[in-house]
Structures are given as structure tokens and as C-alpha cells.
Motif scaffolding. Structure first.
Motif, PDB file in Angstrom:
ATOM      1  N   ARG A 115       0.718  -1.293   0.002  1.00 57.19           N
ATOM      2  CA  ARG A 115      -0.033   0.140  -0.046  1.00 57.19           C
ATOM      3  C   ARG A 115       0.760   1.198   0.098  1.00 57.19           C
ATOM      4  O   ARG A 115       0.338   2.463  -0.196  1.00 57.19           O
ATOM      5  CB  ARG A 115      -0.928  -0.076   1.171  1.00 57.19           C
ATOM      6  N   GLY A 116       2.105   1.172   0.105  1.00 58.55           N
ATOM      7  CA  GLY A 116       3.166   2.350   0.158  1.00 58.55           C
ATOM      8  C   GLY A 116       3.300   3.070   1.592  1.00 58.55           C
ATOM      9  O   GLY A 116       3.756   3.905   1.694  1.00 58.55           O
ATOM     10  N   ASP A 117       2.786   2.320   2.684  1.00 55.21           N
ATOM     11  CA  ASP A 117       3.211   2.997   3.994  1.00 55.21           C
ATOM     12  C   ASP A 117       4.127   2.083   4.366  1.00 55.21           C
ATOM     13  O   ASP A 117       4.090   1.148   5.162  1.00 55.21           O
ATOM     14  CB  ASP A 117       1.587   2.359   4.846  1.00 55.21           C
ATOM     15  N   LEU A 118       5.233   2.871   4.221  1.00 55.53           N
ATOM     16  CA  LEU A 118       6.397   2.119   4.420  1.00 55.53           C
ATOM     17  C   LEU A 118       6.798   2.191   5.850  1.00 55.53           C
ATOM     18  O   LEU A 118       7.677   1.291   6.452  1.00 55.53           O
ATOM     19  CB  LEU A 118       7.610   3.071   3.677  1.00 55.53           C
ATOM     20  N   ALA A 119       6.375   3.064   6.557  1.00 47.86           N
ATOM     21  CA  ALA A 119       6.731   3.195   8.017  1.00 47.86           C
ATOM     22  C   ALA A 119       6.042   2.123   8.753  1.00 47.86           C
ATOM     23  O   ALA A 119       6.594   1.266   9.726  1.00 47.86           O
ATOM     24  CB  ALA A 119       6.366   4.549   8.635  1.00 47.86           C
ATOM     25  N   ALA A 143      14.634  -5.050   4.268  1.00 47.73           N
ATOM     26  CA  ALA A 143      15.682  -4.520   3.369  1.00 47.73           C
ATOM     27  C   ALA A 143      15.122  -3.806   2.154  1.00 47.73           C
ATOM     28  O   ALA A 143      15.395  -2.600   2.011  1.00 47.73           O
ATOM     29  CB  ALA A 143      16.611  -5.599   3.107  1.00 47.73           C
ATOM     30  N   TYR A 144      13.986  -4.495   1.716  1.00 51.58           N
ATOM     31  CA  TYR A 144      13.427  -4.011   0.673  1.00 51.58           C
ATOM     32  C   TYR A 144      12.528  -2.741   1.052  1.00 51.58           C
ATOM     33  O   TYR A 144      12.571  -1.717   0.264  1.00 51.58           O
ATOM     34  CB  TYR A 144      12.272  -4.978  -0.005  1.00 51.58           C
ATOM     35  N   VAL A 145      12.024  -2.736   2.105  1.00 50.03           N
ATOM     36  CA  VAL A 145      11.249  -1.363   2.432  1.00 50.03           C
ATOM     37  C   VAL A 145      12.236  -0.141   3.052  1.00 50.03           C
ATOM     38  O   VAL A 145      11.995   0.716   2.482  1.00 50.03           O
ATOM     39  CB  VAL A 145      10.497  -1.717   3.871  1.00 50.03           C
ATOM     40  N   ARG A 146      13.296  -0.710   3.559  1.00 51.70           N
ATOM     41  CA  ARG A 146      14.131   0.610   3.964  1.00 51.70           C
ATOM     42  C   ARG A 146      14.947   0.745   2.769  1.00 51.70           C
ATOM     43  O   ARG A 146      14.953   2.176   2.417  1.00 51.70           O
ATOM     44  CB  ARG A 146      15.171  -0.261   4.813  1.00 51.70           C
ATOM     45  N   ALA A 147      15.106  -0.082   1.579  1.00 50.59           N
ATOM     46  CA  ALA A 147      15.740   0.601   0.379  1.00 50.59           C
ATOM     47  C   ALA A 147      14.666   1.609  -0.241  1.00 50.59           C
ATOM     48  O   ALA A 147      14.978   2.687  -0.809  1.00 50.59           O
ATOM     49  CB  ALA A 147      15.821  -0.533  -0.505  1.00 50.59           C
ATOM     50  N   ARG A 148      13.530   1.289  -0.227  1.00 48.59           N
ATOM     51  CA  ARG A 148      12.493   1.954  -0.787  1.00 48.59           C
ATOM     52  C   ARG A 148      12.249   3.249   0.055  1.00 48.59           C
ATOM     53  O   ARG A 148      11.889   4.538  -0.757  1.00 48.59           O
ATOM     54  CB  ARG A 148      11.123   1.391  -0.650  1.00 48.59           C
ATOM     55  N   ALA A 152      19.567   3.217   2.782  1.00 47.41           N
ATOM     56  CA  ALA A 152      20.313   2.349   2.091  1.00 47.41           C
ATOM     57  C   ALA A 152      21.291   1.755   2.921  1.00 47.41           C
ATOM     58  O   ALA A 152      21.329   0.025   2.746  1.00 47.41           O
ATOM     59  CB  ALA A 152      21.241   2.708   0.845  1.00 47.41           C
ATOM     60  N   ALA A 153      21.903   2.174   3.941  1.00 42.17           N
ATOM     61  CA  ALA A 153      22.699   1.406   4.835  1.00 42.17           C
ATOM     62  C   ALA A 153      22.007   0.414   5.690  1.00 42.17           C
ATOM     63  O   ALA A 153      22.410  -0.688   5.990  1.00 42.17           O
ATOM     64  CB  ALA A 153      23.305   2.542   5.840  1.00 42.17           C
ATOM     65  N   ALA A 154      20.794   0.871   6.034  1.00 33.96           N
ATOM     66  CA  ALA A 154      19.996  -0.105   7.041  1.00 33.96           C
ATOM     67  C   ALA A 154      19.713  -1.407   6.238  1.00 33.96           C
ATOM     68  O   ALA A 154      19.510  -2.552   6.736  1.00 33.96           O
ATOM     69  CB  ALA A 154      18.893   0.507   7.699  1.00 33.96           C
ATOM     70  N   ALA A 155      19.257  -1.174   4.858  1.00 32.09           N
ATOM     71  CA  ALA A 155      18.836  -2.155   4.099  1.00 32.09           C
ATOM     72  C   ALA A 155      20.080  -2.934   3.652  1.00 32.09           C
ATOM     73  O   ALA A 155      19.858  -4.383   3.770  1.00 32.09           O
ATOM     74  CB  ALA A 155      18.364  -1.487   2.499  1.00 32.09           C
ATOM     75  N   TRP A 174      20.278  -9.133  -6.200  1.00 33.58           N
ATOM     76  CA  TRP A 174      20.462  -7.768  -7.259  1.00 33.58           C
ATOM     77  C   TRP A 174      20.117  -6.560  -6.223  1.00 33.58           C
ATOM     78  O   TRP A 174      20.563  -5.459  -6.668  1.00 33.58           O
ATOM     79  CB  TRP A 174      19.261  -8.017  -8.224  1.00 33.58           C
ATOM     80  N   LEU A 175      19.192  -6.648  -5.062  1.00 34.11           N
ATOM     81  CA  LEU A 175      19.047  -5.267  -4.425  1.00 34.11           C
ATOM     82  C   LEU A 175      20.481  -5.208  -3.786  1.00 34.11           C
ATOM     83  O   LEU A 175      20.917  -3.781  -3.580  1.00 34.11           O
ATOM     84  CB  LEU A 175      18.047  -5.821  -3.365  1.00 34.11           C
ATOM     85  N   LEU A 176      21.183  -6.148  -3.326  1.00 33.83           N
ATOM     86  CA  LEU A 176      22.339  -5.893  -2.455  1.00 33.83           C
ATOM     87  C   LEU A 176      23.305  -5.342  -3.535  1.00 33.83           C
ATOM     88  O   LEU A 176      24.156  -4.220  -3.035  1.00 33.83           O
ATOM     89  CB  LEU A 176      22.794  -7.205  -1.931  1.00 33.83           C
ATOM     90  N   ALA A 177      23.463  -5.873  -4.784  1.00 38.38           N
ATOM     91  CA  ALA A 177      24.399  -5.424  -5.744  1.00 38.38           C
ATOM     92  C   ALA A 177      24.037  -3.963  -6.055  1.00 38.38           C
ATOM     93  O   ALA A 177      24.874  -2.989  -6.271  1.00 38.38           O
ATOM     94  CB  ALA A 177      24.259  -6.122  -6.786  1.00 38.38           C
ATOM     95  N   ALA A 178      22.851  -3.380  -6.006  1.00 40.51           N
ATOM     96  CA  ALA A 178      22.390  -2.179  -6.269  1.00 40.51           C
ATOM     97  C   ALA A 178      22.718  -1.223  -5.165  1.00 40.51           C
ATOM     98  O   ALA A 178      23.165  -0.093  -5.492  1.00 40.51           O
ATOM     99  CB  ALA A 178      21.012  -2.148  -6.813  1.00 40.51           C
TER     100      ALA A 178
END
Length: 721
Positions: A115-119, A143-148, A152-155, A174-178
Motif C-alpha cells: 500500500r506504500g505505507d513504508l513506516a 531490507a526492501y522496505v528500507r531501500a524504498r 540504503a545503509a540499513a537495507a 540484485w538489491l544488495l548489488a544495487a
């Protein structure tokens, strides 16, 4: 510690939950929900039951656990279907049943992320990780949520911690690589690998997607959508899929991104237009696409199919695949049959009304495929770098690739070689096959707006071909109109001329040449229309003569008058001979007389020679039948002798018929008419003997005519008394 269960009911509910999870993984949302609700029917909600003592799994507690599992399963079905509110409601009910379990919290976090409610997503996932038994995917999901969210560091920290517990899957890698600064291409490759791994895992487990089957949810459909999102994301980082463009296009189509698939395949075609796998995939994607965003869908579709139809590599691969599938060798002789069947099938799928296109798609395909066939016959169009495979395509594909100038040079060089070969050919070899220049003309016409008229002529539709030649301009030039005396071709400065006529793009006088060639095709159309009238069951000689007169006038404009005369004479002689041999002498006479009225005096010799023979045969035949007066046969034989005095049988027969005509007139009471016929016979036979001295038949007829005339001269003419 041993669990204490009072009866077997929880076991049945556990099995129903297991069945639901299996159905959910297989993409059958309806079956999954049915199984989860069956579990609830056995276990009940369990809300309000007193918790069991520590370490003891009471029947009530077991039911609560199963109910929570079932509620979580139903929520996952809702989440897969995009029903986020319903999914959250189910996950909340599951959490109330098991407040300390990680599962409901994990899925609440996933729903919030969707839903986009990342918090909220991070809060739920963190709570799931704090449970006694954390969910196995919560670290990666957080990690996906924190990246969005931009952390980035927490992800990265979450991903690295997750990798210590178990190897990361391709998506996590791929997320870690990015996030750790790897190159865009490397990240794109990992994205694509993640997508394929996702699909292969589903394939191994028999989890094919069921998009469009009307069932809610569906892990299979969701899998395709997820894989599609990964592939689409990779395109933003690196647009070159290597040799996997067709595979990635399939993923995009199945994931609901058909337009992106077409865009991907378009780019791949431009990189390697000779790759028939890409052309085939593009052709299929466009043929089944319901959208036409730029109004050129059918032109692009036709261009792709024509390239496939005449690509030898495609058909060899098809033969090999069919041989492996059926376990028998597939003969190369079957290829033309299958190709024709495929072309017919494609034509049936295309609208004939044009669907807003400049030319109806069916006509476009026929022109494009015929052009590709002609190009294949001369070895194909060389690749741009000269080292790749040649192209077997039509003018639309040449224009799409932006290679009209190159093709124009190719066509011009081919013309020069053809003319040189034609000039060097030894005398007497003209009938060995089609002239090289004629083959070039066909290739040039096919790769231009003239291709439609050429196609219609080949189909025996000269009137339609003539109509197609009346307008050869692009829409822009057509809108501007032509000046006084302007031709129906694009203006010399038109930017689209080469695109529409790549066969002429390499010629200095390309506009003039197109005009002349268009007139040449119009000439052929008029000749064909005249032939059609001539050979009809009930010939219309007036219409045939009109078409031929117009053709002769037209031929002077393009300096083909003598050639056109010869063509008309040959056409008429062939039709007359066929009628003559079939005993239809009057039809043969009418055919030759009509043609003679059209043709100039310099080309009448062959016609008059044949006409003399046919008139003689008709005159003799009617006279021998003795069913009609001899005036008609006499007239036929007079004309026969006039056209060819050296036709002996006509000379002899005319003498016989004139004597018979004199006898008929004398018998009817016209002595003067008999005398006139006999005088004509004597004069005619005397002139014939000058050409055939001492011919016994002529001498015999002359002597008999003189004797008859002497006898008649001494008879009293009652009409004079």
C-alpha cells in the motif's frame, strides 16, 4: 515438550491449511481460499478461548493456531489479488489469535509495503523479527522496505545479516548489488536472473500462472507479474538483453506489459535484424496486441511477418524442432506448403478494412511478403556491417531500419549488373529465362508504392491495379495537392519518398523513373484489360479496342509504342488462332478486324496474313454448306485475296464462288448480275494467273468462267426489253 491434543479435529484442519497453501502456491486462489475456509469450519475462530498453560497445546489453543494459519492464508489470497483492505483485515484477525507469532506480523508488513505505507511496513516487520521464532523472510522484506524509504545503509545491513543465516535468493542479491554501488549492467543482469529463477522455480513445482481465468488471486499470475516487474526494472538500467530478448518479451507479455515487450523487441530487431527469433516474437506480439498507439501497428506487424516468412534460418529451425518433437525427419519440400499456410492464416487474422492504416493490412502483407521473396531470390540484402547474415524482408522493414539509402544503392548496383549481363548475353539466349533487367524491375517495383499495382496485376486484377496507380503520393503530398500537370507521386523534395520507395532511393532521377515505371504498369494494366475483354465468353470488341487505343496513346509517352503494338498483335493472333482451331471462324475474324482497326499500318502485316486465311476458310466453309446465299462467301474471299493475293486456295475458291454466284443470279432472273459476277471472275482469275502462271486449277476456272460469260452474253435480257 510433547503437545497434548484432545481429539483428531485439529489434524483435519491442519491438512486443510496445507492443501490451501499448496493451492495458493499453484496459483489457484479460489481453491486455496476454499481449503482455508474448510480449516476454519473445523477449527473455528478460537477467539475468546482461555490460553493454554505454558508448554501445553490444549485443543482450544491448537484450534486458535490453525485458525490463525487459515486467516493468514486467506489474507495472502486477498493480497495476491490486490485486495489490500481485505488482506489487512485477515492478517489482523490472525494476529489477534496469535499475538506472539511472527507470521501475521510479517504479512501485515508486506501488505503495508504494497500500500506504500513504508513506516507501518517497517514497524510490523521489526516486530516479526523480535518474535521468539522470526519469519524467515522478514529481514529481506525489511531490507526492501528500507531501500524504498531511502535508508540504503540499513537495507544493506539487513541483507548481510540475512545472508549469514541462509544464502540470499537472486532478488535479494540484485538489491544488495544495487545498494553497494555495483555497475548498472551487473544489477540489470541480477534482476533478469532473479526473474528467470522465480519462473523456473514455479515451473519445477508445476506452478504455471493462470492469468485471465477469472480466479481471484493466484500465485502463478502474481509470479508472472513479479518477474515482469524485475525484467522491466532491468531495462531501465541496461537496455540490451543480449540473446534473451524473446524470453524477456514473453515475461513482459505474461506480466501485462505488452507495450514494453514490443518496445524491447523493436530495439532488439534494430540491433540484429537478421535474428529470426526476435522477428518472430515481435510478429506474434504485434499480431495479438489489441492496442495501436501510433497508428502503425499493422505496418510493423506486416514487416516482421514478411521477414519471418522468407528467412531460411527460421524454417530450418522449425524443421529441426518438428523433427525432434515427432521423432521423424521433416522434408524440406514441406516448407513451401507450411509457409503458404502460415501466410494465409496471418492474412485471415488481419482486418481488410484498413483499421485506420494507409493501406489495408492484408494488402500490405501480400506486397511485403512478395518483396521479401524476390529479395531472397537475389541472395538477400547485405547486413549493415557487411559481416552479418543478409536480410530477407520487404520495404517496410528496410524503412524501419533506416536503411533506405543503402537499399537504394544496392538496387542501383543490382540494376547495373543486370544490364551488363543482359548486354553480354550471346545472341539466341533470350528465351533461356527471364531477362535480368526484368528481374530487377520486379525487385524495384516491389520495394516501392508500385508494389501494390504489381501485386494486383499478378492476381489478374488489372482494373484494381490501374486504380492503385492513380495515387502514389504520401499523405502529406496528397494533402498539398499537385500543380498543373503534376504526377501522382511525391514531390521532389518530399522527405518520405525514400521511405515509401526504397527501390528508387539510389537513383539520381528517382522521381522521374517512378513516374515512367508507373506509366509502364498502367500500360500493362490496359493491355490486360483489353485481353480480358477479348477472351471473355462474350467478347466486347468495342471495349477491347478502347483499352488498346488508350494503351497505344500512353505508350508514345514512354517511348514504348512499337513494343505495345507488337504486344497487341501477338495477343490478337493468339486469340484468333485459338478461335480458328476451335471452328469459331467469325470470332477469329472479329478479333483480327478489331485489332486491325486499332493498330497502325506499319504493324498490320501479320494481322492481315492471318485474316486472309481465316476469311478464306470462312468463305469456303459457308459456300460448301450451301445454306446461305453466296454473297457472304464471295465478300470474304474478295477480302482474303485483297489481304494476301498469294493465297492460292483463296484465288481458286473465289473464282468458283463467283461462278456459283453468277448462276444463282441468272436463276433468279438477274442476267445483268450474272454477267457482272462472271466478268469479275474472269478478271480475278486472269490476275491470279499472273501470280501463279500455268496453275491448272486457275486455268480451268478461267476457261469455264469465259465460257459461261460467252453463253450468258448471247442470252436476251428480259429486263432490258
Amino acid at each position: 515438550m510433547t503437545a497434548q491434543i484432545a481429539d483428531a479435529e485439529p489434524g483435519r484442519a491442519e491438512q486443510a491449511c496445507a492443501d490451501g497453501e499448496k493451492a495458493l502456491a499453484a496459483g489457484d486462489g479460489e481453491a486455496a481460499e476454499a481449503s482455508f475456509r474448510a480449516a476454519l469450519a473445523v477449527a473455528g475462530d478460537g477467539i475468546g478461548e482461555a490460553p493454554a498453560p505454558d508448554g501445553v497445546l490444549s485443543p482450544e489453543a491448537g484450534k486458535r493456531r490453525v485458525a490463525a494459519r487459515a486467516r493468514t492464508g486467506i489474507g495472502r489470497v486477498r493480497l495476491a489479488a490486490g485486495e489490500f483492505e481485505g488482506a489487512v483485515s485477515e492478517f489482523e484477525r490472525a494476529r489477534r489469535l496469535r499475538p506472539t507469532a511472527a507470521g501475521p506480523l510479517h504479512w501485515l508488513g508486506c501488505a503495508a509495503a504494497h500500500r506504500g505505507d513504508l513506516a507501518a511496513a517497517e514497524r510490523h516487520l521489526t516486530a516479526a523479527l523480535a518474535c521468539a521464532v522470526p519469519h524467515g523472510r522478514s529481514l529481506v522484506q525489511r531490507a526492501y522496505v528500507r531501500a524504498r524509504a531511502g535508508d540504503a545503509a540499513a537495507a544493506v545491513a539487513d541483507l548481510r545479516e540475512a545472508s549469514r543465516g541462509a544464502p540470499l535468493d537472486d532478488e535479494a542479491r540484485w538489491l544488495l548489488a544495487a545498494l553497494t554501488g555495483r555497475s548498472a549492467r551487473e544489477v540489470a543482469l541480477r534482476l533478469r536472473r532473479a526473474a528467470l529463477t522465480l519462473l523456473l522455480a514455479g515451473s519445477r513445482d508445476g506452478k504455471e500462472g493462470r492469468s485471465g481465468d477469472g480466479k481471484r488471486g493466484g500465485g502463478g499470475a502474481a509470479t508472472w507479474r513479479r518477474a515482469c516487474a524485475l525484467v522491466d526494472a532491468s531495462r531501465g538500467l541496461d537496455g540490451d538483453p543480449g540473446g534473451f530478448a524473446p524470453l524477456h518479451a514473453v515475461v513482459l507479455v505474461r506480466g501485462g506489459r505488452r507495450a514494453a515487450a514490443v518496445e524491447l523487441l523493436d530495439a532488439a530487431v534494430r540491433r540484429d535484424p537478421a535474428d529470426h527469433r526476435v522477428s518472430h516474437s515481435l510478429a506474434l506480439a504485434l499480431l495479438h496486441s489489441p492496442e495501436d498507439t501510433d497508428g502503425r501497428k499493422w505496418e510493423r506487424c506486416v514487416a516482421a511477418w514478411a521477414a519471418v516468412l522468407h528467412d531460411a534460418g527460421f524454417w530450418e529451425r522449425l524443421r529441426a524442432t518438428a523433427g525432434r518433437r515427432y521423432g521423424v525427419p521433416v522434408e524440406a519440400s514441406l516448407v513451401p506448403v507450411v509457409r503458404a499456410g502460415l501466410r494465409e492464416l496471418i492474412e485471415r487474422r488481419m482486418p481488410e478494412d484498413g483499421s485506420g492504416a494507409r493501406i489495408a493490412p492484408g494488402s500490405l502483407l501480400r506486397r511485403e511478403a512478395d518483396a521479401a521473396k524476390l529479395l531472397a531470390a537475389v541472395g538477400g540484402f547485405p547486413s549493415a556491417d557487411g559481416g552479418g547474415a543478409p536480410l530477407f524482408c520487404g520495404p517496410l522493414r528496410v524503412a524501419e531500419l533506416g536503411r533506405t539509402a543503402e537499399f537504394g544503392a544496392f538496387a542501383a548496383a543490382h540494376e547495373a549488373r543486370a544490364l551488363t549481363a543482359e548486354a553480354a548475353a550471346p545472341p539466341g539466349t533470350a528465351d533461356a529465362g527471364p531477362a535480368p533487367s526484368a528481374a530487377h524491375a520486379s525487385l524495384t517495383y516491389a520495394f516501392s508504392e508500385l508494389g501494390f499495382a504489381q501485386l494486383l496485376l499478378g492476381q489478374g486484377k488489372p482494373a484494381d491495379a490501374l486504380a492503385a496507380l492513380t495515387e502514389l503520393r504520401c499523405p502529406g503530398c496528397r494533402a498539398r495537392g499537385a500543380g498543373p500537370g503534376g504526377a501522382a507521386v511525391c514531390e521532389p523534395g518530399c522527405a518520405r519518398f525514400d521511405e515509401l520507395n526504397p527501390g528508387y532511393a539510389g537513383l539520381v532521377d528517382k522521381h522521374r523513373r517512378l513516374v515512367l515505371d508507373a506509366r509502364g504498369l498502367a500500360l500493362e494494366a490496359r493491355l490486360s484489360m483489353g485481353r480480358a475483354e477479348l477472351l471473355a465468353a462474350r467478347p466486347d470488341f468495342t471495349a477491347a479496342a478502347a483499352y488498346w487505343r488508350r494503351a497505344l496513346v500512353h505508350s508514345r509517352e514512354i517511348e514504348r509504342y512499337r513494343e505495345t503494338q507488337t504486344a497487341i498483335v501477338d495477343m490478337a493472333l493468339g486469340a484468333a488462332r485459338a478461335a480458328h482451331h476451335g471452328g469459331r471462324l467469325s470470332l477469329a475474324v472479329s478479333t483480327l478486324e478489331t485489332t486491325r482497326s486499332v493498330i497502325g499500318a506499319n504493324a498490320r502485316g501479320r494481322l492481315e496474313g492471318q485474316l486472309a486465311r481465316v476469311l478464306a476458310d470462312r468463305g469456303i466453309s459457308v459456300a460448301n454448306a450451301q445454306e446461305e446465299p453466296l454473297d457472304g462467301p464471295a465478300a470474304d474471299l474478295r477480302r482474303s485475296v485483297a489481304f494476301n493475293p498469294h493465297l492460292l486456295r483463296a484465288q481458286v475458291s473465289l473464282g468458283v464462288v463467283l461462278r456459283g454466284l453468277a448462276a444463282a443470279r441468272w436463276g433468279s432472273g438477274s442476267l445483268s448480275g450474272a454477267r457482272a459476277a462472271l466478268r469479275e471472275a474472269v478478271d480475278q482469275l486472269t490476275a491470279a494467273l499472273a501470280l501463279f502462271p500455268d496453275d491448272p486449277d486457275l486455268e480451268e476456272q478461267r476457261e469455264a468462267a469465259i465460257a459461261d460469260l460467252d453463253h450468258v452474253m448471247w442470252q436476251p435480257d428480259e429486263s432490258e426489253q
